[in-house]
Design an enzyme around this catalytic site. Sequence first.
Site, PDB file in Angstrom:
ATOM      1  N   TYR B 107       0.849  -1.198   0.000  1.00 33.19           N
ATOM      2  CA  TYR B 107       0.000   0.000   0.000  1.00 33.19           C
ATOM      3  C   TYR B 107       0.877   1.237   0.000  1.00 33.19           C
ATOM      4  O   TYR B 107       2.007   1.230   0.485  1.00 33.19           O
ATOM      5  CB  TYR B 107      -0.867   0.049   1.263  1.00 33.19           C
ATOM      6  CG  TYR B 107      -2.014  -0.926   1.289  1.00 33.19           C
ATOM      7  CD1 TYR B 107      -3.266  -0.572   0.789  1.00 33.19           C
ATOM      8  CD2 TYR B 107      -1.850  -2.195   1.835  1.00 33.19           C
ATOM      9  CE1 TYR B 107      -4.324  -1.467   0.840  1.00 33.19           C
ATOM     10  CE2 TYR B 107      -2.902  -3.091   1.884  1.00 33.19           C
ATOM     11  CZ  TYR B 107      -4.135  -2.722   1.386  1.00 33.19           C
ATOM     12  OH  TYR B 107      -5.181  -3.612   1.445  1.00 33.19           O
ATOM     13  N   TYR B 146      -0.411  -9.916   0.677  1.00 34.27           N
ATOM     14  CA  TYR B 146       0.628  -9.341   1.538  1.00 34.27           C
ATOM     15  C   TYR B 146       0.616  -9.994   2.917  1.00 34.27           C
ATOM     16  O   TYR B 146      -0.418 -10.455   3.386  1.00 34.27           O
ATOM     17  CB  TYR B 146       0.484  -7.820   1.636  1.00 34.27           C
ATOM     18  CG  TYR B 146      -0.837  -7.295   2.166  1.00 34.27           C
ATOM     19  CD1 TYR B 146      -1.066  -7.177   3.541  1.00 34.27           C
ATOM     20  CD2 TYR B 146      -1.839  -6.878   1.303  1.00 34.27           C
ATOM     21  CE1 TYR B 146      -2.268  -6.679   4.035  1.00 34.27           C
ATOM     22  CE2 TYR B 146      -3.041  -6.378   1.785  1.00 34.27           C
ATOM     23  CZ  TYR B 146      -3.245  -6.280   3.144  1.00 34.27           C
ATOM     24  OH  TYR B 146      -4.424  -5.786   3.618  1.00 34.27           O
ATOM     25  N   HIS B 159      -7.134  -8.628  -2.310  1.00 29.38           N
ATOM     26  CA  HIS B 159      -8.460  -8.047  -2.063  1.00 29.38           C
ATOM     27  C   HIS B 159      -8.474  -6.573  -2.415  1.00 29.38           C
ATOM     28  O   HIS B 159      -7.427  -5.914  -2.426  1.00 29.38           O
ATOM     29  CB  HIS B 159      -8.869  -8.230  -0.594  1.00 29.38           C
ATOM     30  CG  HIS B 159      -7.933  -7.561   0.366  1.00 29.38           C
ATOM     31  ND1 HIS B 159      -6.786  -8.180   0.815  1.00 29.38           N
ATOM     32  CD2 HIS B 159      -7.938  -6.338   0.935  1.00 29.38           C
ATOM     33  CE1 HIS B 159      -6.141  -7.358   1.634  1.00 29.38           C
ATOM     34  NE2 HIS B 159      -6.809  -6.227   1.720  1.00 29.38           N
ATOM     35  N   HIS B 161     -10.540  -3.146  -1.080  1.00 30.26           N
ATOM     36  CA  HIS B 161     -11.435  -2.607  -0.053  1.00 30.26           C
ATOM     37  C   HIS B 161     -12.526  -1.760  -0.716  1.00 30.26           C
ATOM     38  O   HIS B 161     -12.222  -0.949  -1.605  1.00 30.26           O
ATOM     39  CB  HIS B 161     -10.654  -1.727   0.922  1.00 30.26           C
ATOM     40  CG  HIS B 161      -9.643  -2.479   1.740  1.00 30.26           C
ATOM     41  ND1 HIS B 161      -9.928  -2.989   2.977  1.00 30.26           N
ATOM     42  CD2 HIS B 161      -8.347  -2.802   1.487  1.00 30.26           C
ATOM     43  CE1 HIS B 161      -8.838  -3.585   3.470  1.00 30.26           C
ATOM     44  NE2 HIS B 161      -7.867  -3.495   2.575  1.00 30.26           N
TER      45      HIS B 161
HETATM   46 FE   LIG Z   1      -5.988  -4.606   2.805  1.00 30.44          FE
END
Ligand SMILES: [Fe+3]
Lengths: 189, 240
Positions: B107, B146, B159, B161
Amino acid sequence: MAERGITPSQTVGPFFAYCLTPEAYDARGIAGNEIAGPDAAGQRIHIEGRVLDGAGEPVPDAMVEIWQADGEGRYPEAPGNAAFRGFGRAETDVDGRFVFVTVKPGPVPGPDGAPQAPHIGVSVFARGLLNRLATRIYFADEPANEGDPVLALVPADRRETLIARAVSQGVYGYDVRLQGEGETVFFEI
Amino acid sequence: MSQTPGRAYPRESLAAHPPNDAPAYASTRLRAPRRPLVILPHTLTELTGPAYGHDSVAEGENDLTLGHAGAPLGERIIVTGRVLDEDGRPVPHTLLEIWQANAAGRYIHVNDRHDAPIDPNFTGAGRVVTDASGGYAFTTIKPGAYPWRNHHNAWRPAHIHFSLFGPSFVTRLVTQMYFPGDPLLGLDPIWQSIPDARARERLVSSFDIETTKPEWALGYRFDIVLRGRGATPMEDPHHG
Ligand SMILES: [Fe+3]
């Protein structure tokens, strides 16, 4: 029409900020922590507090959302009302702190048409919360709390967890305790 | 605001959600409330909610592969579906916000310390508003799995969000979309926290050759069902 099961909730996780509260990333979010512009009806207030976990430690990665009526008890009718949006979001900081800049809501109708005491709807999201937690903020200096139909549903010894108290002129303090001693009342909505 | 007359939000539907207390997901231990929830009758506060229309979203915010000097690394995908209520009716003009890791499982968030590369051409945040038939589409890249230290050798399945509003305060939903056939799903305490297997499967998108664009991107379908039925006061005297 075909009946469908709802989509289940999952945690917001720890990494939502650059999408949901992206101000620190120099990006525009859909809502910040300022709910009411200078022209909104009502007494201007700040609500500040902390989100704390079951050990009493700050939760530094929570998002708090609020939804409220203006000072005259009116929910916004349409998007893009710059004076009063009714909705705000704040990410907690490293000390678990959040602040909202808004107006004190007026009374809104209750289930049987009788007025409810002024209150704000609150959603709490965080890593470790599989569901959004729903609660409310009431105000300590409101006589209408006595007859409020929702507060009446809350065990008397826990009502205090929903009540914001004036800490200085125009500033209310309100903490969210997720678990343990003084655990905030959360609602099934 | 969009209080729709005659709408009802049956509480039985809430059984699809995970419990707050899910011991296998370690972060719940100090964060999940221990006291029972107090049942709140739906008042105007719960039956209204913020409205974010098309003017809330800028052109291109539903294409996460744009906005940088170059194209992001990874497998380009299109994610599309409809937002519906429990009667299968579309939920039009409602805002979706999405965020995700890059193809390497990293991220852009300052607190993400996973030792995987940041992609200078990928931020991983997008928005879109559903059309009149509840439809939406995003272009993005497939996120990587991750590690997350929940337990020994813990890896989140890939995934995306999702955050949605729907017509009222009670329809607010934050969830995650997964990919079909991911071997990590069966090992994931967050996905596994959903008690009902059929409800769990609703978070797994399906590969869709119709959405797939030749020479461009793989397509996945993901429909989202928000709370709400079209009951009239006659059928449900307790609504509202
Ligand atoms: Fe996540």
